[in-house]
Design a protein around this motif. Structure first.
Motif, PDB file in Angstrom:
ATOM      1  N   ARG A  36       0.802  -1.209   0.000  1.00 35.56           N
ATOM      2  CA  ARG A  36       0.000   0.000   0.000  1.00 35.56           C
ATOM      3  C   ARG A  36       0.843   1.271   0.000  1.00 35.56           C
ATOM      4  O   ARG A  36       0.414   2.301  -0.484  1.00 35.56           O
ATOM      5  N   ASN A  37       2.004   1.240   0.561  1.00 36.21           N
ATOM      6  CA  ASN A  37       2.841   2.425   0.662  1.00 36.21           C
ATOM      7  C   ASN A  37       4.226   2.168   0.087  1.00 36.21           C
ATOM      8  O   ASN A  37       5.190   1.993   0.828  1.00 36.21           O
ATOM      9  N   PRO A  38       4.366   2.153  -1.227  1.00 36.15           N
ATOM     10  CA  PRO A  38       5.698   1.949  -1.788  1.00 36.15           C
ATOM     11  C   PRO A  38       6.583   3.137  -1.420  1.00 36.15           C
ATOM     12  O   PRO A  38       6.118   4.279  -1.358  1.00 36.15           O
ATOM     13  N   PRO A  39       7.853   2.889  -1.156  1.00 40.61           N
ATOM     14  CA  PRO A  39       8.717   3.970  -0.670  1.00 40.61           C
ATOM     15  C   PRO A  39       9.175   4.954  -1.744  1.00 40.61           C
ATOM     16  O   PRO A  39       9.623   6.042  -1.419  1.00 40.61           O
ATOM     17  N   TRP A  40       9.088   4.585  -3.015  1.00 40.92           N
ATOM     18  CA  TRP A  40       9.664   5.415  -4.067  1.00 40.92           C
ATOM     19  C   TRP A  40       8.652   5.764  -5.143  1.00 40.92           C
ATOM     20  O   TRP A  40       7.701   5.037  -5.372  1.00 40.92           O
ATOM     21  N   THR A  41       8.923   6.865  -5.820  1.00 43.64           N
ATOM     22  CA  THR A  41       8.235   7.227  -7.050  1.00 43.64           C
ATOM     23  C   THR A  41       9.290   7.286  -8.136  1.00 43.64           C
ATOM     24  O   THR A  41      10.354   7.885  -7.944  1.00 43.64           O
ATOM     25  N   THR A  79      14.084  24.085   0.304  1.00 43.51           N
ATOM     26  CA  THR A  79      13.414  22.814   0.568  1.00 43.51           C
ATOM     27  C   THR A  79      13.505  21.892  -0.646  1.00 43.51           C
ATOM     28  O   THR A  79      13.673  20.684  -0.509  1.00 43.51           O
ATOM     29  N   GLY A  80      13.402  22.444  -1.839  1.00 37.98           N
ATOM     30  CA  GLY A  80      13.486  21.646  -3.055  1.00 37.98           C
ATOM     31  C   GLY A  80      14.846  21.026  -3.260  1.00 37.98           C
ATOM     32  O   GLY A  80      14.963  19.906  -3.746  1.00 37.98           O
ATOM     33  N   THR A  81      15.902  21.747  -2.886  1.00 41.09           N
ATOM     34  CA  THR A  81      17.248  21.193  -3.058  1.00 41.09           C
ATOM     35  C   THR A  81      17.543  20.088  -2.052  1.00 41.09           C
ATOM     36  O   THR A  81      18.484  19.327  -2.243  1.00 41.09           O
ATOM     37  N   ALA A  82      16.735  20.006  -0.981  1.00 39.51           N
ATOM     38  CA  ALA A  82      16.941  18.960   0.018  1.00 39.51           C
ATOM     39  C   ALA A  82      16.279  17.639  -0.368  1.00 39.51           C
ATOM     40  O   ALA A  82      16.507  16.630   0.290  1.00 39.51           O
ATOM     41  N   ILE A  83      15.478  17.621  -1.415  1.00 37.70           N
ATOM     42  CA  ILE A  83      14.822  16.376  -1.847  1.00 37.70           C
ATOM     43  C   ILE A  83      15.869  15.466  -2.472  1.00 37.70           C
ATOM     44  O   ILE A  83      16.543  15.848  -3.427  1.00 37.70           O
ATOM     45  N   PRO A  84      16.019  14.250  -1.941  1.00 38.42           N
ATOM     46  CA  PRO A  84      17.007  13.335  -2.519  1.00 38.42           C
ATOM     47  C   PRO A  84      16.519  12.775  -3.858  1.00 38.42           C
ATOM     48  O   PRO A  84      15.389  12.308  -3.965  1.00 38.42           O
ATOM     49  N   ILE A  85      17.376  12.845  -4.855  1.00 41.74           N
ATOM     50  CA  ILE A  85      17.061  12.326  -6.184  1.00 41.74           C
ATOM     51  C   ILE A  85      18.140  11.319  -6.558  1.00 41.74           C
ATOM     52  O   ILE A  85      19.327  11.634  -6.508  1.00 41.74           O
ATOM     53  N   THR A 109      21.953  17.829 -28.268  1.00 43.74           N
ATOM     54  CA  THR A 109      20.915  18.856 -28.313  1.00 43.74           C
ATOM     55  C   THR A 109      19.777  18.561 -27.367  1.00 43.74           C
ATOM     56  O   THR A 109      18.914  19.396 -27.185  1.00 43.74           O
ATOM     57  N   GLY A 110      19.738  17.392 -26.782  1.00 44.92           N
ATOM     58  CA  GLY A 110      18.675  17.074 -25.841  1.00 44.92           C
ATOM     59  C   GLY A 110      17.480  16.407 -26.491  1.00 44.92           C
ATOM     60  O   GLY A 110      16.512  16.103 -25.836  1.00 44.92           O
ATOM     61  N   LYS A 111      17.515  16.189 -27.809  1.00 47.15           N
ATOM     62  CA  LYS A 111      16.367  15.624 -28.504  1.00 47.15           C
ATOM     63  C   LYS A 111      16.016  14.236 -27.977  1.00 47.15           C
ATOM     64  O   LYS A 111      14.848  13.924 -27.781  1.00 47.15           O
ATOM     65  N   ASN A 112      17.019  13.411 -27.749  1.00 45.96           N
ATOM     66  CA  ASN A 112      16.789  12.064 -27.241  1.00 45.96           C
ATOM     67  C   ASN A 112      17.427  11.884 -25.875  1.00 45.96           C
ATOM     68  O   ASN A 112      17.913  10.821 -25.554  1.00 45.96           O
ATOM     69  N   SER A 113      17.435  12.906 -25.066  1.00 50.01           N
ATOM     70  CA  SER A 113      18.044  12.853 -23.747  1.00 50.01           C
ATOM     71  C   SER A 113      16.995  12.481 -22.712  1.00 50.01           C
ATOM     72  O   SER A 113      16.135  13.287 -22.367  1.00 50.01           O
ATOM     73  N   PHE A 114      17.062  11.240 -22.249  1.00 51.52           N
ATOM     74  CA  PHE A 114      16.120  10.742 -21.255  1.00 51.52           C
ATOM     75  C   PHE A 114      16.853  10.486 -19.951  1.00 51.52           C
ATOM     76  O   PHE A 114      18.015  10.085 -19.947  1.00 51.52           O
ATOM     77  N   VAL A 115      16.149  10.692 -18.845  1.00 53.44           N
ATOM     78  CA  VAL A 115      16.700  10.455 -17.518  1.00 53.44           C
ATOM     79  C   VAL A 115      15.667   9.670 -16.728  1.00 53.44           C
ATOM     80  O   VAL A 115      14.483  10.021 -16.719  1.00 53.44           O
ATOM     81  N   TRP A 116      16.115   8.609 -16.060  1.00 51.88           N
ATOM     82  CA  TRP A 116      15.275   7.833 -15.163  1.00 51.88           C
ATOM     83  C   TRP A 116      15.701   8.215 -13.751  1.00 51.88           C
ATOM     84  O   TRP A 116      16.872   8.095 -13.408  1.00 51.88           O
ATOM     85  N   ILE A 117      14.752   8.693 -12.929  1.00 53.13           N
ATOM     86  CA  ILE A 117      15.081   9.082 -11.563  1.00 53.13           C
ATOM     87  C   ILE A 117      14.158   8.401 -10.574  1.00 53.13           C
ATOM     88  O   ILE A 117      13.085   7.902 -10.933  1.00 53.13           O
ATOM     89  N   ARG A 118      14.616   8.390  -9.321  1.00 54.06           N
ATOM     90  CA  ARG A 118      13.835   7.837  -8.218  1.00 54.06           C
ATOM     91  C   ARG A 118      13.828   8.872  -7.102  1.00 54.06           C
ATOM     92  O   ARG A 118      14.882   9.391  -6.729  1.00 54.06           O
ATOM     93  N   VAL A 119      12.652   9.188  -6.591  1.00 47.45           N
ATOM     94  CA  VAL A 119      12.509  10.138  -5.490  1.00 47.45           C
ATOM     95  C   VAL A 119      11.618   9.497  -4.424  1.00 47.45           C
ATOM     96  O   VAL A 119      10.854   8.578  -4.721  1.00 47.45           O
ATOM     97  N   PRO A 120      11.704   9.962  -3.185  1.00 46.56           N
ATOM     98  CA  PRO A 120      10.787   9.437  -2.163  1.00 46.56           C
ATOM     99  C   PRO A 120       9.339   9.692  -2.562  1.00 46.56           C
ATOM    100  O   PRO A 120       9.012  10.721  -3.150  1.00 46.56           O
ATOM    101  N   ARG A 121       8.477   8.739  -2.259  1.00 49.73           N
ATOM    102  CA  ARG A 121       7.073   8.806  -2.663  1.00 49.73           C
ATOM    103  C   ARG A 121       6.391  10.072  -2.159  1.00 49.73           C
ATOM    104  O   ARG A 121       5.611  10.699  -2.878  1.00 49.73           O
ATOM    105  N   ASP A 122       6.710  10.481  -0.942  1.00 48.87           N
ATOM    106  CA  ASP A 122       6.070  11.674  -0.371  1.00 48.87           C
ATOM    107  C   ASP A 122       6.446  12.948  -1.114  1.00 48.87           C
ATOM    108  O   ASP A 122       5.702  13.925  -1.095  1.00 48.87           O
ATOM    109  N   ASP A 123       7.599  12.954  -1.775  1.00 46.17           N
ATOM    110  CA  ASP A 123       8.055  14.137  -2.508  1.00 46.17           C
ATOM    111  C   ASP A 123       7.725  14.062  -3.998  1.00 46.17           C
ATOM    112  O   ASP A 123       8.044  14.983  -4.746  1.00 46.17           O
ATOM    113  N   GLY A 124       7.110  12.997  -4.442  1.00 40.58           N
ATOM    114  CA  GLY A 124       6.851  12.797  -5.861  1.00 40.58           C
ATOM    115  C   GLY A 124       6.012  13.885  -6.497  1.00 40.58           C
ATOM    116  O   GLY A 124       6.325  14.384  -7.578  1.00 40.58           O
TER     117      GLY A 124
END
Length: 170
Positions: A36-41, A79-85, A109-124
């Motif tokens: 019910r409460n996954p830790p990540w988004t 506060t935003g810079t304190a969110i762990p990514i 150029t960033g056209k196909n630049s993709f990033v996969w990230i994980r953040v805490p669920r509460d900060d998602g």
């Protein structure tokens, strides 16, 4: 003369332990659980260059971290810079192994630049709001970028269509 003798009746052998286990295993119900409460988004992001901007700098994990931090600090301040990514993967990046190959112009150029990230669920929700409303200032390079949120989910396997193969393919 009486020829009948008392013979003991044949006893049927008792079922072995292995037979008992197999019978019990087939009747055992399947256990299901719900987290019910996954830790990540998990988020899949694309860095989009704005029309008319030009950039020759390569896109790598360090520049992704810089753009992410800029978006979070602009939207949420300190506060935003304190969110762990956690940056899980950067696609369209140049690495040391790619130095021998010709540089892909779309990755710089960033056209196909993709990033996969994980953040805490509460900060998602805060991270999604910060990234979706951010446009880089351009600085001295004159290049402006924006983040596009391609996918969001609480489970990485579900986010990458079940297999997760494209997340860890070099």
């Amino acid at each position: 003369m009486d020829t009948t003798t008392d013979k003991p009746a044949k006893a049927t052998p008792a079922p072995s332990q292995a037979t008992k286990r197999k019978a019990n295993d087939s009747n055992t119900p399947t256990i299901q659980f719900t987290s019910r409460n996954p830790p990540w988004t998990y988020l899949k992001l694309q860095l989009i260059p704005q029309p008319g901007s030009s950039s020759t700098q390569p896109f790598d994990a360090l520049s992704a971290r810089t753009y992410l931090s800029s978006a979070l600090s602009q939207y949420l301040g300190l506060t935003g810079t304190a969110i762990p990514i956690d940056i899980l993967k950067v696609e369209g990046a140049s690495s040391a192994s790619d130095d021998t190959q010709p540089q892909n112009t779309s990755s710089s150029t960033g056209k196909n630049s993709f990033v996969w990230i994980r953040v805490p669920r509460d900060d998602g929700a805060a991270v999604v709001a910060a990234l979706s409303s951010w446009i880089s200032g351009g600085g001295g390079s004159g290049a402006t970028f924006a983040w596009r949120i391609c996918a969001k989910g609480n489970y990485l396997g579900a986010l990458v269509a079940g297999s997760g193969r494209d997340l860890f393919v070099p």
